[in-house]
Design an enzyme around this catalytic site. Structure first.
Site: not given
Ligand code: NDP
Length: 442
Positions: A108, A111, A123, A163, A374
């Site tokens: 993440q 990303k 996460k 998720d 988001s």
């Protein structure tokens, strides 16, 4: 940097195979960067980046419908705040453990960096399994989960999203509890309902973004999605909206799956039926053949990769597509594979795709559309504004086009042009490494 560096990090995180898998891939991709920028090795940027800034684990007790006490474990990995508040989804699935969340959290960081938006990496989740639970049970679990989590998070500190196992229903229950505990209405979660701060396109974002990315990959070979035959694994949020965009682009999707098995409909999957089964009834993909008797259902989800297709979209779960499956796809003439799920292809599968010049879009680039919207939801919440569907979709598309362009450019500069695994890892890393260097040893 020497292999000893990687070995030391792996040894420090024993029994975490998924985390090791991503660390090894990223470390290998970054070798040319370390050669060109010895200052990063000296400042131990990789060692620092692979150690979460903070790891929170906590007890989540809740009462089921039979008045029995249940206890689950909750987690939040606040991995990196180098370029913005921690940002990343929550996963509720029985397989959730530290290794899975550290792999997802580390991915993440890179990303989020690729999206060009100011978001750090995080996460979280729980080993709670929402399958077969009533709405009331899910609500009680979500409330208990938030009873601990709320003190660690905030719209400028750590912002959560969905998720696996966490969709609009779960986000709603958690948002409600956060609001009650803090007496504040803030954008601490994304994927909210449209009437209470959610963004248009968030539901569709990962799937739509995936296809915008695939279209860019195909353009490099003067191809497009029009007329392509597609296989999309999973039948959750990512897969459903990837399939929807495939149809809009003129492609035909012939197979989808869930953890029980897969359906094959050579006339083209009827998405309205799948949506009804999965989004309304919360049922099993096997039910599809009841209303589409010409379609086939097969037990066992891995068999989906034996179906002939031009474009394969692994949209379900990590390591769902192995070397043997990759060989079957290549034998059947696949031209492009793009990962909607996180790390769905094993390292052996990726090697097969690269060796056979299959266009390959790695997760951290190809599925960044979800977190990108988001990020756009966070911007709208800060401004107390709501953008139209068209405006948000146009921004999403531009972000995906830019991610492809930047990953391709980084692959050309540091590795092999078109190796988007290396390109995405490098482009994502450089931005975070620069921020970490400028912010000193913190
Ligand atoms: P959902 O919970 O909505 O759906 C997951 C789907 O995958 C379900 O249909 C599930 O079936 C199926 N599934 C689980 N295991 C397997 C398996 N072994 N083989 C085939 N199907 C399986 O999750 P999402 O769609 O949100 O997430 C899917 C993937 O995409 C995950 O890797 C996630 O991390 C990633 N992702 C999601 C984003 C998002 O915005 N939602 C953003 C970026 C990445 P069943 O019901 O039987 O369990």
């Amino acid at each position: 940097m020497t292999d000893e560096t990687l070995q030391k990090i792996l040894k420090k995180n024993p029994g975490e195979p998924e985390f090791h898998q991503t660390l090894t891939e990223v470390y290998n991709s970054l070798q040319p960067v370390f050669k060109k920028h010895p200052e990063y090795a000296e400042a131990k940027i990789f060692e620092r980046m692979t150690e979460p800034e903070r790891t929170i684990t906590f007890r989540v007790p809740w009462m089921d419908d039979k008045d029995q006490v249940q206890v689950n474990r909750g987690y939040r990995i606040e991995f990196s705040s180098a370029i913005g508040p921690y940002k990343g989804g929550l996963r509720f699935h029985k397989t959730v453990n530290l290794s899975i969340l550290k792999f997802l959290g580390f991915e993440q960081i890179l990303k989020n960096s690729l999206t060009g938006l100011p978001m750090g990496g995080g996460k979280g989740g729980s080993d709670f399994d929402p399958h077969g639970k009533s709405d009331d049970e899910v609500m009680r679990f979500c409330q208990s989960f938030m009873n601990e989590l709320y003190r660690h998070i905030g719209p400028d500190t750590d912002v959560h999203a969905g998720d696996i196992g966490v969709g609009g229903r779960e986000i709603g229950y958690m948002f409600g509890q956060y609001k009650k505990l803090t007496n504040s209405f803030t954008g601490v979660l994304t994927g909210k309902g449209l009437t209470w701060g959610g963004s248009l396109v968030r539901t569709e974002a990962t799937g739509y973004g995936l296809l915008y990315f695939v279209e860019e990959m195909l353009k490099t070979r003067k191809e497009s999605m029009r007329g392509q035959v597609v296989v999309s694994s999973g039948s959750g949020n990512v897969s459903i909206y990837a399939v929807e965009k495939c149809e809009q682009m003129g492609a035909k999707v012939v197979a989808m799956s869930d953890s029980g098995g897969y359906i094959y409909d050579k006339e083209g999957i009827n998405l309205a039926t799948v949506k009804h089964i999965k989004e309304v009834d919360r049922g099993r993909i096997s039910e599809y053949v009841k209303s589409h008797p010409k379609a086939e259902y097969h037990d066992g989800s891995a068999g989906i990769w034996s179906i002939k297709c031009d474009v394969a979209l692994p949209n379900a779960k990590e390591n769902e597509l192995d070397e043997k499956a990759a060989q079957a796809l290549v034998k059947n003439g696949v031209i492009a594979v793009a990962e909607g799920a996180n790390m769905p292809s094993t390292p052996g599968a990726i090697k097969v795709f690269h060796k056979n010049s299959v266009l390959f879009g790695p997760a951290k680039a190809a599925n960044a559309g979800g977190v990108a919207v988001s990020g756009l939801e966070m911007s709208q919440n800060s401004q107390r504004l709501s953008w139209t569907f068209e405006e948000t979709d146009a921004r999403l598309k531009q972000i995906m086009v830019d991610i492809h362009k930047n990953a391709l450019a980084a692959s050309e500069q540091y590795s092999t042009k078109g190796n988007l695994v290396d390109g995405a890892n490098i482009a994502g890393f450089l931005k975070v490494a620069t921020a970490m260097t400028q912010q000193g040893l913190v």
